[in-house]
Motif scaffolding. Sequence first.
Motif, mmCIF file in Angstrom:
data_model
loop_
_atom_site.group_PDB
_atom_site.id
_atom_site.type_symbol
_atom_site.label_atom_id
_atom_site.label_comp_id
_atom_site.label_asym_id
_atom_site.label_seq_id
_atom_site.Cartn_x
_atom_site.Cartn_y
_atom_site.Cartn_z
ATOM 1 N N ASN A 129 0.829 -1.211 0.000
ATOM 2 C CA ASN A 129 0.000 0.000 0.000
ATOM 3 C C ASN A 129 0.861 1.257 0.000
ATOM 4 O O ASN A 129 0.572 2.224 -0.707
ATOM 5 N N LEU A 130 1.925 1.245 0.791
ATOM 6 C CA LEU A 130 2.807 2.412 0.839
ATOM 7 C C LEU A 130 3.643 2.520 -0.433
ATOM 8 O O LEU A 130 3.877 3.632 -0.923
ATOM 9 N N ASN A 131 4.074 1.388 -0.973
ATOM 10 C CA ASN A 131 4.822 1.432 -2.227
ATOM 11 C C ASN A 131 3.985 2.028 -3.350
ATOM 12 O O ASN A 131 4.508 2.691 -4.247
ATOM 13 N N ALA A 132 2.690 1.784 -3.315
ATOM 14 C CA ALA A 132 1.804 2.320 -4.347
ATOM 15 C C ALA A 132 1.752 3.846 -4.301
ATOM 16 O O ALA A 132 1.378 4.482 -5.286
ATOM 17 N N ARG B 217 11.319 6.723 1.228
ATOM 18 C CA ARG B 217 10.525 7.597 2.101
ATOM 19 C C ARG B 217 9.464 8.281 1.267
ATOM 20 O O ARG B 217 9.700 8.691 0.130
ATOM 21 N N LEU B 218 8.321 8.430 1.850
ATOM 22 C CA LEU B 218 7.193 9.034 1.138
ATOM 23 C C LEU B 218 7.051 10.494 1.514
ATOM 24 O O LEU B 218 7.480 10.921 2.585
ATOM 25 N N SER B 219 6.404 11.236 0.649
ATOM 26 C CA SER B 219 6.161 12.642 0.956
ATOM 27 C C SER B 219 5.183 12.745 2.117
ATOM 28 O O SER B 219 4.345 11.854 2.324
ATOM 29 N N SER B 220 5.289 13.816 2.867
ATOM 30 C CA SER B 220 4.390 13.979 4.017
ATOM 31 C C SER B 220 2.944 14.100 3.556
ATOM 32 O O SER B 220 2.023 13.665 4.246
ATOM 33 N N GLU B 221 2.739 14.647 2.359
ATOM 34 C CA GLU B 221 1.376 14.765 1.826
ATOM 35 C C GLU B 221 0.773 13.389 1.537
ATOM 36 O O GLU B 221 -0.357 13.096 1.911
ATOM 37 N N ALA B 222 1.558 12.521 0.868
ATOM 38 C CA ALA B 222 1.085 11.170 0.554
ATOM 39 C C ALA B 222 0.846 10.373 1.832
ATOM 40 O O ALA B 222 -0.163 9.666 1.959
ATOM 41 N N GLY C 207 0.223 11.584 4.898
ATOM 42 C CA GLY C 207 -0.926 12.142 5.614
ATOM 43 C C GLY C 207 -2.233 11.684 5.002
ATOM 44 O O GLY C 207 -3.179 11.315 5.707
ATOM 45 N N SER C 208 -2.290 11.705 3.691
ATOM 46 C CA SER C 208 -3.502 11.274 2.994
ATOM 47 C C SER C 208 -3.790 9.798 3.270
ATOM 48 O O SER C 208 -4.933 9.419 3.552
ATOM 49 N N PHE C 209 -2.753 8.961 3.205
ATOM 50 C CA PHE C 209 -2.952 7.536 3.459
ATOM 51 C C PHE C 209 -3.429 7.292 4.887
ATOM 52 O O PHE C 209 -4.387 6.545 5.119
ATOM 53 N N LYS C 210 -2.768 7.922 5.851
ATOM 54 C CA LYS C 210 -3.135 7.706 7.255
ATOM 55 C C LYS C 210 -4.548 8.217 7.538
ATOM 56 O O LYS C 210 -5.346 7.534 8.183
ATOM 57 N N ASN C 211 -4.867 9.426 7.065
ATOM 58 C CA ASN C 211 -6.146 10.046 7.401
ATOM 59 C C ASN C 211 -7.334 9.492 6.631
ATOM 60 O O ASN C 211 -8.454 9.495 7.140
ATOM 61 N N ASP C 212 -7.091 9.038 5.393
ATOM 62 C CA ASP C 212 -8.200 8.588 4.556
ATOM 63 C C ASP C 212 -8.362 7.078 4.506
ATOM 64 O O ASP C 212 -9.431 6.587 4.147
ATOM 65 N N ILE C 213 -7.307 6.336 4.847
ATOM 66 C CA ILE C 213 -7.375 4.880 4.694
ATOM 67 C C ILE C 213 -7.060 4.138 5.986
ATOM 68 O O ILE C 213 -7.871 3.369 6.491
ATOM 69 N N LEU C 214 -5.864 4.383 6.538
ATOM 70 C CA LEU C 214 -5.417 3.592 7.693
ATOM 71 C C LEU C 214 -6.272 3.831 8.938
ATOM 72 O O LEU C 214 -6.837 2.888 9.499
ATOM 73 N N VAL D 83 4.815 2.194 8.873
ATOM 74 C CA VAL D 83 4.396 3.567 8.547
ATOM 75 C C VAL D 83 5.394 4.567 9.120
ATOM 76 O O VAL D 83 5.787 5.528 8.447
ATOM 77 N N ALA D 84 5.832 4.350 10.352
ATOM 78 C CA ALA D 84 6.775 5.273 10.992
ATOM 79 C C ALA D 84 8.087 5.324 10.215
ATOM 80 O O ALA D 84 8.665 6.401 10.025
ATOM 81 N N GLU D 85 8.533 4.173 9.724
ATOM 82 C CA GLU D 85 9.789 4.121 8.971
ATOM 83 C C GLU D 85 9.656 4.821 7.620
ATOM 84 O O GLU D 85 10.527 5.591 7.227
ATOM 85 N N ARG D 86 8.555 4.584 6.942
ATOM 86 C CA ARG D 86 8.396 5.127 5.583
ATOM 87 C C ARG D 86 7.918 6.570 5.578
ATOM 88 O O ARG D 86 8.124 7.293 4.605
ATOM 89 N N CYS D 87 7.240 6.988 6.639
ATOM 90 C CA CYS D 87 6.628 8.324 6.654
ATOM 91 C C CYS D 87 7.248 9.260 7.687
ATOM 92 O O CYS D 87 6.721 10.349 7.921
ATOM 93 N N ASP D 88 8.318 8.845 8.323
ATOM 94 C CA ASP D 88 8.926 9.655 9.384
ATOM 95 C C ASP D 88 7.907 10.024 10.463
ATOM 96 O O ASP D 88 7.909 11.145 10.977
#
Length: 198
Positions: A41-44, A70-75, A77-84, A170-175
């Motif tokens: 999911n994060l790789n996507a 590492r993913l952008s903070s925008e990507a 944030g969107s994943f955490k708030n809208d999906i996870l 998530v913590a590793e990939r999204c700081d």
Amino acid sequence: MSKPLPVSSPSLSPQFCFNERVLRDFLRLSRTTIDDSITQNLNALLRPSREGFDPSSTDVRQLDATERRRLSSEACGSFKNDILFPSWQTRSDVLNYCASVATSPDPEDPDIIARQVESTKEQERVVNDRLDPYSSRYFPREARTESLANLVRNERSVEQIIRTRTWGVVAERCDATGSWEDALDRWREQKHIQRQTS
């Protein structure tokens, strides 16, 4: 890979909770969709095509791939708030509801009469411990509320483990910092404030 969607919340009723197979299936499907495939999911969310391909990137072996992954903070944030977090909240809501069903009176229990008959027979039975020391043992049939309470307790333990593991990725990939509990609480507070202001 398309963006995963949280599994929609089932219509909650005591019948849903007492059908333990359906309850387990819902939890399994939700976990499989989001948590078990968290890396995919994060790789996507990575968009290397936006930056273009750099042929020199293949000249040297990349030993530290974490910086590139590492993913952008925008990507994030969107994943955490809208999906996870919505997925986690839905599972929490289901488990909390079923826990309340498990602690409520159950007048519609189909086995209540059979258990009462067993209990009465057990009380009337004459037991001679000297002849058969095991004959005095009596294990009454478990009420469906007790079975549901055990299931909810077990699933809550599983949920803790899964969320801790998922949050580690998530913590590793999204700081992300802090615990998943704190992050989920902050998300809940934001949702609450949004509902009040809208």
